[in-house]
Write a protein that holds these residues in place. Sequence first.
Motif, PDB file in Angstrom:
ATOM      1  N   VAL A   1       0.830  -1.212  -0.067  1.00  0.00           N
ATOM      2  CA  VAL A   1       0.015   0.007  -0.119  1.00  0.00           C
ATOM      3  C   VAL A   1       0.914   1.176  -0.132  1.00  0.00           C
ATOM      4  CG1 VAL A   1      -1.791   1.361   1.257  1.00  0.00           C
ATOM      5  CG2 VAL A   1      -1.535  -1.430   1.221  1.00  0.00           C
ATOM      6  N   ALA A   2       1.022   1.994  -1.182  1.00  0.00           N
ATOM      7  CA  ALA A   2       2.098   2.964  -1.457  1.00  0.00           C
ATOM      8  C   ALA A   2       1.143   4.192  -1.895  1.00  0.00           C
ATOM      9  CB  ALA A   2       3.070   2.576  -2.193  1.00  0.00           C
ATOM     10  N   ILE A   3       0.238   4.720  -1.207  1.00  0.00           N
ATOM     11  CA  ILE A   3      -0.489   5.663  -1.519  1.00  0.00           C
ATOM     12  C   ILE A   3       0.132   7.122  -2.297  1.00  0.00           C
ATOM     13  CG2 ILE A   3      -2.623   7.047  -0.929  1.00  0.00           C
ATOM     14  CD1 ILE A   3      -3.141   3.847  -1.082  1.00  0.00           C
ATOM     15  N   HIS A   4      -0.352   7.525  -3.294  1.00  0.00           N
ATOM     16  CA  HIS A   4       0.272   8.364  -4.163  1.00  0.00           C
ATOM     17  C   HIS A   4       1.761   8.273  -3.916  1.00  0.00           C
ATOM     18  CE1 HIS A   4      -3.749  10.038  -3.906  1.00  0.00           C
ATOM     19  NE2 HIS A   4      -3.597  10.415  -2.549  1.00  0.00           N
ATOM     20  N   ARG A   5       2.089   7.115  -4.083  1.00  0.00           N
ATOM     21  CA  ARG A   5       3.668   6.674  -4.312  1.00  0.00           C
ATOM     22  C   ARG A   5       4.196   7.209  -2.902  1.00  0.00           C
ATOM     23  NH1 ARG A   5       9.237   7.887  -5.069  1.00  0.00           N
ATOM     24  NH2 ARG A   5      10.222   5.957  -5.221  1.00  0.00           N
ATOM     25  N   CYS A   6       3.803   6.425  -1.691  1.00  0.00           N
ATOM     26  CA  CYS A   6       4.456   6.529  -0.394  1.00  0.00           C
ATOM     27  C   CYS A   6       4.339   8.044   0.310  1.00  0.00           C
ATOM     28  CB  CYS A   6       5.865   6.142  -0.629  1.00  0.00           C
ATOM     29  SG  CYS A   6       6.090   4.746  -1.289  1.00  0.00           S
ATOM     30  N   ARG A   7       3.488   8.783  -0.334  1.00  0.00           N
ATOM     31  CA  ARG A   7       3.411  10.201   0.091  1.00  0.00           C
ATOM     32  C   ARG A   7       2.271  10.566   1.208  1.00  0.00           C
ATOM     33  NH1 ARG A   7       5.042  10.891  -4.757  1.00  0.00           N
ATOM     34  NH2 ARG A   7       6.497  12.557  -5.324  1.00  0.00           N
ATOM     35  N   ALA A   8       1.239   9.348   1.353  1.00  0.00           N
ATOM     36  CA  ALA A   8       0.127   9.425   2.093  1.00  0.00           C
ATOM     37  C   ALA A   8      -0.309   8.154   2.475  1.00  0.00           C
ATOM     38  CB  ALA A   8      -1.209   9.953   1.226  1.00  0.00           C
ATOM     39  N   THR A   9      -1.203   8.161   3.602  1.00  0.00           N
ATOM     40  CA  THR A   9      -1.628   6.867   4.118  1.00  0.00           C
ATOM     41  C   THR A   9      -2.645   6.185   3.649  1.00  0.00           C
ATOM     42  OG1 THR A   9      -2.940   7.892   5.977  1.00  0.00           O
ATOM     43  CG2 THR A   9      -0.606   7.622   6.289  1.00  0.00           C
ATOM     44  N   VAL A  10      -2.967   5.102   3.840  1.00  0.00           N
ATOM     45  CA  VAL A  10      -4.257   4.298   3.278  1.00  0.00           C
ATOM     46  C   VAL A  10      -5.802   5.012   3.566  1.00  0.00           C
ATOM     47  CG1 VAL A  10      -4.825   2.977   5.389  1.00  0.00           C
ATOM     48  CG2 VAL A  10      -5.400   2.075   3.026  1.00  0.00           C
ATOM     49  N   GLY A  11      -5.582   5.899   4.852  1.00  0.00           N
ATOM     50  CA  GLY A  11      -7.076   6.436   4.964  1.00  0.00           C
ATOM     51  C   GLY A  11      -7.334   7.746   3.836  1.00  0.00           C
ATOM     52  N   ALA A  12      -6.308   7.999   2.871  1.00  0.00           N
ATOM     53  CA  ALA A  12      -6.537   9.088   1.951  1.00  0.00           C
ATOM     54  C   ALA A  12      -7.200   8.555   0.841  1.00  0.00           C
ATOM     55  CB  ALA A  12      -5.179   9.635   1.198  1.00  0.00           C
ATOM     56  N   VAL A  13      -7.561   7.092   0.754  1.00  0.00           N
ATOM     57  CA  VAL A  13      -8.214   6.579  -0.268  1.00  0.00           C
ATOM     58  C   VAL A  13      -9.201   5.560   0.146  1.00  0.00           C
ATOM     59  CG1 VAL A  13      -6.702   6.626  -2.249  1.00  0.00           C
ATOM     60  CG2 VAL A  13      -6.230   4.766  -0.598  1.00  0.00           C
ATOM     61  N   PRO A  14     -10.645   6.210   0.666  1.00  0.00           N
ATOM     62  CA  PRO A  14     -11.500   5.406   1.548  1.00  0.00           C
ATOM     63  C   PRO A  14     -11.956   4.142   1.029  1.00  0.00           C
ATOM     64  CG  PRO A  14     -12.457   7.519   1.136  1.00  0.00           C
ATOM     65  CD  PRO A  14     -10.975   7.581   0.640  1.00  0.00           C
ATOM     66  N   ALA A  15     -12.307   4.105  -0.456  1.00  0.00           N
ATOM     67  CA  ALA A  15     -12.941   3.237  -1.067  1.00  0.00           C
ATOM     68  C   ALA A  15     -11.932   1.791  -1.278  1.00  0.00           C
ATOM     69  CB  ALA A  15     -13.564   3.551  -2.557  1.00  0.00           C
ATOM     70  N   TYR A  16     -10.842   2.413  -1.543  1.00  0.00           N
ATOM     71  CA  TYR A  16      -9.694   1.318  -1.703  1.00  0.00           C
ATOM     72  C   TYR A  16      -9.378   0.851  -0.168  1.00  0.00           C
ATOM     73  CZ  TYR A  16      -4.553   0.262  -2.120  1.00  0.00           C
ATOM     74  OH  TYR A  16      -3.218  -0.157  -1.967  1.00  0.00           O
ATOM     75  N   ALA A  17      -9.285   1.529   0.837  1.00  0.00           N
ATOM     76  CA  ALA A  17      -9.265   1.157   2.031  1.00  0.00           C
ATOM     77  C   ALA A  17     -10.250   0.007   2.442  1.00  0.00           C
ATOM     78  CB  ALA A  17      -9.188   2.312   2.994  1.00  0.00           C
ATOM     79  N   ARG A  18     -11.545   0.290   2.205  1.00  0.00           N
ATOM     80  CA  ARG A  18     -12.561  -0.762   2.615  1.00  0.00           C
ATOM     81  C   ARG A  18     -12.689  -2.012   1.882  1.00  0.00           C
ATOM     82  NH1 ARG A  18     -15.611   4.207   2.118  1.00  0.00           N
ATOM     83  NH2 ARG A  18     -16.290   3.628   0.037  1.00  0.00           N
ATOM     84  N   ARG A  19     -12.253  -1.967   0.605  1.00  0.00           N
ATOM     85  CA  ARG A  19     -11.978  -3.161  -0.118  1.00  0.00           C
ATOM     86  C   ARG A  19     -10.911  -3.822   0.390  1.00  0.00           C
ATOM     87  NH1 ARG A  19     -13.323  -5.795  -5.418  1.00  0.00           N
ATOM     88  NH2 ARG A  19     -15.062  -4.225  -5.558  1.00  0.00           N
ATOM     89  N   LEU A  20      -9.938  -3.247   0.584  1.00  0.00           N
ATOM     90  CA  LEU A  20      -8.762  -3.778   1.121  1.00  0.00           C
ATOM     91  C   LEU A  20      -8.747  -4.568   2.371  1.00  0.00           C
ATOM     92  CD1 LEU A  20      -5.441  -4.008   1.157  1.00  0.00           C
ATOM     93  CD2 LEU A  20      -5.169  -1.935   2.443  1.00  0.00           C
ATOM     94  N   ALA A  21      -9.420  -3.820   3.361  1.00  0.00           N
ATOM     95  CA  ALA A  21      -9.898  -4.496   4.659  1.00  0.00           C
ATOM     96  C   ALA A  21     -10.659  -5.865   4.367  1.00  0.00           C
ATOM     97  CB  ALA A  21     -10.502  -3.572   5.405  1.00  0.00           C
ATOM     98  N   ARG A  22     -11.597  -5.631   3.411  1.00  0.00           N
ATOM     99  CA  ARG A  22     -12.396  -6.971   3.360  1.00  0.00           C
ATOM    100  C   ARG A  22     -11.655  -7.965   2.631  1.00  0.00           C
ATOM    101  NH1 ARG A  22     -15.545  -8.605  -1.322  1.00  0.00           N
ATOM    102  NH2 ARG A  22     -15.327  -6.502  -2.216  1.00  0.00           N
TER     103      ARG A  22
END
Length: 643
Positions: A551-572
């Motif tokens: 999980v390298a959001i915006h290529r390691c500049r942000a955390t997974v919380g910056a992409v909420p839909a991605y984060a929900r599917r990832l958790a599932r």
Amino acid sequence: MASTDSHHVAGGLLTFHIDENGGGASFSAGGLRTAPRSRFWTLSVQHGEHRDCPVHSEEQRGHVAATAEGVRISYSALRAACGADLEVALEVRVTGRDDELEFEARGRASGGVLVRETALPVIELAAGGDVDEALYRPEGLGRRVPEPRTRLYRAHTEYMTDDSAGVWESIAYPGELSMPWQGLETGAGFLYLGRHDPEFSSVLLCAGVPPRGQAGELWLSAVTPSGRDEFGAGPVVVALLPGWRDGAARYRAWADRWYTGPHPDTEPLEGWQRIIMRHQFGEVYFRYTDLVDVFEEGRRHGLDGILLFGWWRGGFDRGYPVYEPDDELGGRAAFEEAIREIRARGGFISLYANGNLVDRTTGYAAEHAQAVAKKDERGLEHVAGYAFAGESRTLRHFSAGSFVIACHGSPEWRRTMAGVARTHGSLGTASIFFDQTAYHLAAWPCFDDSHEHGARTGDEARFRRRTLEEIRTAAGAAGVGSEGMSDCMIPVLNFHHGWGFAFQDEPEAFPALFRTVFPEPVVSNRLLHDERPGWEDQLNYAFVHNLTFDVAIHRCRATVGAVPAYARRLARLIALRRAHRRFFSAGAFELVADAGPVLHARYHLGDAALDVRWNRGDAPVDQGDGVVAPHDVAVLVAERAAR
């Protein structure tokens, strides 16, 4: 059993034919035929000012003698394609064993001639083929090339090489290739070509076609680099098998002679957040006091921890190989406290170092680069540049960072890496990540005879393994990771950070090739940085092939919380994998079907199996035992009888 006479060697369905002069050769098996010019090896030599002087087998005269299991073809001298007579002695051995042929060569040059490479065998298939042909190559996690006689023309350079002699796609092992074999699926079966070398020396696996579509032939070869007066090639095994799965099984059967699985301390990793604290261009995105919060945000979505880049003074891709905590990021005490707290909470934090690069602007480079550098045949250092920037166009275009590539055959470099690992261990981490070490430029020859490889130019892989073993000890680390995938590195690593082909879904990606051979390693996906169209299926792709989520959001500049839909599917997906972790961790992978919208994989474990289906289409698909929603996955535990 293999059969042989002085001019033929048979291994199973495949027969090698050689004429009485040792010049013209061919392969045959059922409907499989080779091209009329009868080439079966080539050399490239340096002769005077001619740095790439080809030598072709069909233009030679030698002596053919029978051996107990095959033939020995000896040449006391060779003639180059340019007409020059060369003081090069060469011996080629072809052996038939059960259902395969094995090729090896040894030779010596004199008279000022250096042999740059040996291509053995060269298999030139006759014109023909059909649309059902497919070329399978373990580039990264695997590539399947349909209609290769047409598609391989994409390798035409128009300028940089002599494409009038043929158009070749060449891939290096260890490095871009995760395994040193390839194969062609044809109407006659699966033509397997594998370099079975327990020392993992450098090789290029090549697939080519004649120039500009002239003949419709298809060529396969294994090329061994040399650059010395003494040279060799092989062993390379060729076999005609029923299909690609049999090719995968053949390679795994050989690999089991040395393969012991991932390092014994390996544990599953569902995923990590990859974070760059100070980026390549100097901007600070995170400080040490942020790390616990970063970890907790990832843990809420099922991630194990942090793969931490750019944590040292100067930042990412600067200062190598010196790594010290950065006062501007909070200082050593704050860093140690963050590491201690994350570990106390059951988290994973792995500290970065680069195992190959020396920053040319450092004092270390001034003092040691000449001694530790990997060098070409002219004695020049191999260098690399990486152009990273924020918004600046000129920084990216004109001012790439510049690095010397170190050779792990240098004892000084291995000592340096052990010292870096001790620094990591002193900070309290239980996991270290040495970037590039497990794959990057591992196949590039080094001609510095003062290194421990001596005159063996393509011999670095075994020294890289020593580096990885030594840094584990130096750091007192339970976990060691590196980048890329070369199978010879699996036994000394706990995890692999994916890089190369097929670590994401893309045209011709075929990760079933790797997972069929090696279902065990912990290896991640790569290059999914945001919620651009198709991100759902990229996560599904990683899930179905049991890839750890990078999980390298915006290529390691942000955390997974910056992409909420991605984060929900990832958790599932992580929860789903954890619920069936025993199958993913210990099961044998099988690709059941991948035609149409649904890819169906199965993980076999004892008397049970886990069916995993990924619907790549836009409509629900009823699979009989359940409906798979569009762009989603479904799993089902089945008894062995359901196979």
